[in-house]
Design a protein around this motif. Structure first.
Motif, PDB file in Angstrom:
ATOM      1  N   LEU A  38       0.828  -1.208   0.000  1.00  0.00           N
ATOM      2  CA  LEU A  38       0.000   0.000   0.000  1.00  0.00           C
ATOM      3  C   LEU A  38       0.867   1.264   0.000  1.00  0.00           C
ATOM      4  O   LEU A  38       0.487   2.285  -0.585  1.00  0.00           O
ATOM      5  CB  LEU A  38      -0.915   0.005   1.226  1.00  0.00           C
ATOM      6  CG  LEU A  38      -1.916  -1.144   1.349  1.00  0.00           C
ATOM      7  CD1 LEU A  38      -2.775  -0.963   2.601  1.00  0.00           C
ATOM      8  CD2 LEU A  38      -2.798  -1.220   0.110  1.00  0.00           C
ATOM      9  N   LYS A  39       2.020   1.170   0.638  1.00  0.00           N
ATOM     10  CA  LYS A  39       2.944   2.300   0.665  1.00  0.00           C
ATOM     11  C   LYS A  39       3.463   2.636  -0.725  1.00  0.00           C
ATOM     12  O   LYS A  39       3.826   3.779  -1.011  1.00  0.00           O
ATOM     13  CB  LYS A  39       4.106   1.968   1.615  1.00  0.00           C
ATOM     14  CG  LYS A  39       5.059   3.106   1.882  1.00  0.00           C
ATOM     15  CD  LYS A  39       6.120   2.677   2.883  1.00  0.00           C
ATOM     16  CE  LYS A  39       7.132   3.803   3.124  1.00  0.00           C
ATOM     17  NZ  LYS A  39       8.190   3.393   4.088  1.00  0.00           N
ATOM     18  N   ILE A  40       3.506   1.623  -1.601  1.00  0.00           N
ATOM     19  CA  ILE A  40       3.914   1.828  -2.995  1.00  0.00           C
ATOM     20  C   ILE A  40       2.713   2.209  -3.856  1.00  0.00           C
ATOM     21  O   ILE A  40       2.791   3.084  -4.714  1.00  0.00           O
ATOM     22  CB  ILE A  40       4.571   0.551  -3.551  1.00  0.00           C
ATOM     23  CG1 ILE A  40       5.791   0.171  -2.712  1.00  0.00           C
ATOM     24  CG2 ILE A  40       4.964   0.732  -5.011  1.00  0.00           C
ATOM     25  CD1 ILE A  40       6.366  -1.186  -3.061  1.00  0.00           C
TER      26      ILE A  40
ATOM     27  N   SER B  15       5.117  16.329  -5.217  1.00  0.00           N
ATOM     28  CA  SER B  15       6.090  15.590  -4.411  1.00  0.00           C
ATOM     29  C   SER B  15       5.682  15.551  -2.942  1.00  0.00           C
ATOM     30  O   SER B  15       5.842  14.515  -2.268  1.00  0.00           O
ATOM     31  CB  SER B  15       7.475  16.224  -4.545  1.00  0.00           C
ATOM     32  OG  SER B  15       7.930  16.180  -5.881  1.00  0.00           O
ATOM     33  N   ALA B  16       5.159  16.668  -2.446  1.00  0.00           N
ATOM     34  CA  ALA B  16       4.704  16.707  -1.049  1.00  0.00           C
ATOM     35  C   ALA B  16       3.555  15.729  -0.822  1.00  0.00           C
ATOM     36  O   ALA B  16       3.505  15.025   0.194  1.00  0.00           O
ATOM     37  CB  ALA B  16       4.278  18.125  -0.686  1.00  0.00           C
ATOM     38  N   ILE B  17       2.640  15.646  -1.784  1.00  0.00           N
ATOM     39  CA  ILE B  17       1.489  14.752  -1.631  1.00  0.00           C
ATOM     40  C   ILE B  17       1.933  13.292  -1.667  1.00  0.00           C
ATOM     41  O   ILE B  17       1.512  12.481  -0.836  1.00  0.00           O
ATOM     42  CB  ILE B  17       0.443  15.031  -2.723  1.00  0.00           C
ATOM     43  CG1 ILE B  17      -0.167  16.416  -2.499  1.00  0.00           C
ATOM     44  CG2 ILE B  17      -0.650  13.966  -2.728  1.00  0.00           C
ATOM     45  CD1 ILE B  17      -1.037  16.884  -3.636  1.00  0.00           C
ATOM     46  N   THR B  18       2.784  12.928  -2.621  1.00  0.00           N
ATOM     47  CA  THR B  18       3.247  11.537  -2.685  1.00  0.00           C
ATOM     48  C   THR B  18       4.068  11.180  -1.448  1.00  0.00           C
ATOM     49  O   THR B  18       3.979  10.052  -0.939  1.00  0.00           O
ATOM     50  CB  THR B  18       4.075  11.295  -3.955  1.00  0.00           C
ATOM     51  OG1 THR B  18       5.136  12.262  -4.034  1.00  0.00           O
ATOM     52  CG2 THR B  18       3.215  11.419  -5.200  1.00  0.00           C
ATOM     53  N   GLY B  19       4.850  12.120  -0.958  1.00  0.00           N
ATOM     54  CA  GLY B  19       5.604  11.862   0.270  1.00  0.00           C
ATOM     55  C   GLY B  19       4.693  11.654   1.469  1.00  0.00           C
ATOM     56  O   GLY B  19       4.926  10.762   2.297  1.00  0.00           O
TER      57      GLY B  19
ATOM     58  N   ALA C 109       4.320   8.257   3.705  1.00  0.00           N
ATOM     59  CA  ALA C 109       4.498   8.314   5.158  1.00  0.00           C
ATOM     60  C   ALA C 109       3.257   7.815   5.886  1.00  0.00           C
ATOM     61  O   ALA C 109       3.358   7.092   6.887  1.00  0.00           O
ATOM     62  CB  ALA C 109       4.822   9.746   5.579  1.00  0.00           C
ATOM     63  N   ALA C 110       2.068   8.188   5.392  1.00  0.00           N
ATOM     64  CA  ALA C 110       0.823   7.778   6.041  1.00  0.00           C
ATOM     65  C   ALA C 110       0.655   6.258   6.004  1.00  0.00           C
ATOM     66  O   ALA C 110       0.290   5.636   7.013  1.00  0.00           O
ATOM     67  CB  ALA C 110      -0.367   8.458   5.366  1.00  0.00           C
ATOM     68  N   PHE C 111       0.939   5.645   4.857  1.00  0.00           N
ATOM     69  CA  PHE C 111       0.780   4.197   4.774  1.00  0.00           C
ATOM     70  C   PHE C 111       1.935   3.463   5.447  1.00  0.00           C
ATOM     71  O   PHE C 111       1.769   2.315   5.863  1.00  0.00           O
ATOM     72  CB  PHE C 111       0.614   3.774   3.314  1.00  0.00           C
ATOM     73  CG  PHE C 111      -0.775   4.009   2.795  1.00  0.00           C
ATOM     74  CD1 PHE C 111      -1.793   3.128   3.072  1.00  0.00           C
ATOM     75  CD2 PHE C 111      -1.064   5.147   2.051  1.00  0.00           C
ATOM     76  CE1 PHE C 111      -3.076   3.353   2.616  1.00  0.00           C
ATOM     77  CE2 PHE C 111      -2.348   5.385   1.587  1.00  0.00           C
ATOM     78  CZ  PHE C 111      -3.364   4.482   1.865  1.00  0.00           C
ATOM     79  N   GLY C 112       3.088   4.105   5.550  1.00  0.00           N
ATOM     80  CA  GLY C 112       4.150   3.529   6.357  1.00  0.00           C
ATOM     81  C   GLY C 112       3.767   3.495   7.835  1.00  0.00           C
ATOM     82  O   GLY C 112       4.018   2.506   8.534  1.00  0.00           O
ATOM     83  N   TRP C 113       3.123   4.570   8.297  1.00  0.00           N
ATOM     84  CA  TRP C 113       2.627   4.612   9.678  1.00  0.00           C
ATOM     85  C   TRP C 113       1.548   3.549   9.883  1.00  0.00           C
ATOM     86  O   TRP C 113       1.519   2.855  10.903  1.00  0.00           O
ATOM     87  CB  TRP C 113       2.081   5.999   9.964  1.00  0.00           C
ATOM     88  CG  TRP C 113       1.384   6.116  11.293  1.00  0.00           C
ATOM     89  CD1 TRP C 113       1.944   6.283  12.518  1.00  0.00           C
ATOM     90  CD2 TRP C 113      -0.038   6.053  11.510  1.00  0.00           C
ATOM     91  NE1 TRP C 113       0.981   6.327  13.493  1.00  0.00           N
ATOM     92  CE2 TRP C 113      -0.242   6.199  12.901  1.00  0.00           C
ATOM     93  CE3 TRP C 113      -1.130   5.907  10.675  1.00  0.00           C
ATOM     94  CZ2 TRP C 113      -1.521   6.189  13.463  1.00  0.00           C
ATOM     95  CZ3 TRP C 113      -2.407   5.900  11.230  1.00  0.00           C
ATOM     96  CH2 TRP C 113      -2.590   6.038  12.604  1.00  0.00           C
ATOM     97  N   LEU C 114       0.649   3.412   8.900  1.00  0.00           N
ATOM     98  CA  LEU C 114      -0.401   2.390   8.987  1.00  0.00           C
ATOM     99  C   LEU C 114       0.198   0.992   9.080  1.00  0.00           C
ATOM    100  O   LEU C 114      -0.299   0.138   9.827  1.00  0.00           O
ATOM    101  CB  LEU C 114      -1.311   2.493   7.768  1.00  0.00           C
ATOM    102  CG  LEU C 114      -2.436   1.454   7.663  1.00  0.00           C
ATOM    103  CD1 LEU C 114      -3.413   1.621   8.827  1.00  0.00           C
ATOM    104  CD2 LEU C 114      -3.169   1.595   6.334  1.00  0.00           C
TER     105      LEU C 114
END
Length: 257
Positions: free
Chosen positions: A179-181, A226-230, A234-239
């Protein structure tokens, strides 16, 4: 080196690079140049905030619809392929063949087929989100530890019980990692689809700035995307850390802290 020190060093390097860029832009930049100063880019974003906000919402909506559809389709197909391996192998190979085609090549065909509206952009985003989830989840299910499979056989759980209680939890880290990808990929794919034909969107704003050789506007769209993709990554990494607190990657992060 702990995580706080590493973050401090990274922040210092980024600030130094931005400061050097600002100095270079203020001293060397001329209209039509490639590197306007960051302050100029932020000024463009602020002055055009209403238009950028509207374009961003359009692209995020297309990406979100494609992401949700792509993840749902990938999960269903992965489970079908796991239950019916004879059919699944052929479907999996076909999926990999389609995945090898660049999104930028598929986008014109889908836009020509589905039209210039929302549906075609969401379809391109769906494809971009679909394949990482399918490949990761299918690979995780197929590579389930032999001991986990043997436990299911000893408990006589059957395919459904083994999948629910043993194999899906085992595959969950790979699924959340995909999901992070998939989320940033869906957003980028929606922007690419807007290049082919659209009346609004962040990808269209970037395209107009590029062909008009408006460098501050081009950089503004690039910084925003770039800010949105970052943020999505980060959000899905936290998830992933919340959903799989037992995974080795979470332990490694705790040790670094």
């Amino acid at each position: 080196m702990n995580r706080r020190t590493s973050a401090l060093i990274a922040a210092t390097v980024y600030c130094a690079l931005l400061a050097a860029w600002e100095v270079y832009g203020r001293t060397e930049y001329r209209p039509g140049g490639v590197l306007p100063p960051p302050s100029r880019i932020l000024g463009v974003l602020w002055d055009g905030r209403t238009a950028y906000w509207s374009n961003t919402l359009t692209t995020v909506g297309e990406a979100a619809a494609g992401f949700i559809g792509g993840v749902a389709l990938a999960v269903v197909l992965a489970l079908v392929m796991d239950r019916l391996p004879l059919i699944g192998d052929g479907v999996y190979r076909l999926s990999l063949m389609i995945y090898s085609i660049p999104v930028v090549a598929l986008a014109p065909a889908l836009v020509a087929w589905l039209g210039l509206g929302f549906t075609s952009k969401a379809a391109v985003a769906l494809l971009a989100a679909f394949f990482p989830v399918l490949v990761n989840l299918t690979g995780a299910l197929r590579s389930t530890d032999r001991r986990v499979r043997e436990l299911g056989e000893v408990l006589n759980t059957g395919w459904a019980g083994s999948l629910r209680f043993l194999r899906l939890p085992y595959a969950l880290p790979a699924f959340t990692a995909s999901l992070k990808i998939a989320a940033p990929a869906a957003f980028i794919a929606a922007m690419i689809a807007e290049w082919v034909g659209a009346d609004q969107g962040l990808g269209l704003a970037l395209l107009y700035a590029m062909f008009g050789y408006q460098m501050p506007q081009l950089w503004a769209a690039l910084v925003l995307s770039s800010a949105i993709t970052g943020l999505l990554a980060a959000a899905f990494g936290w998830l992933a850390r919340i959903a799989t607190p037992w995974h080795a990657s979470v332990d490694a992060g705790s040790e670094r802290r």
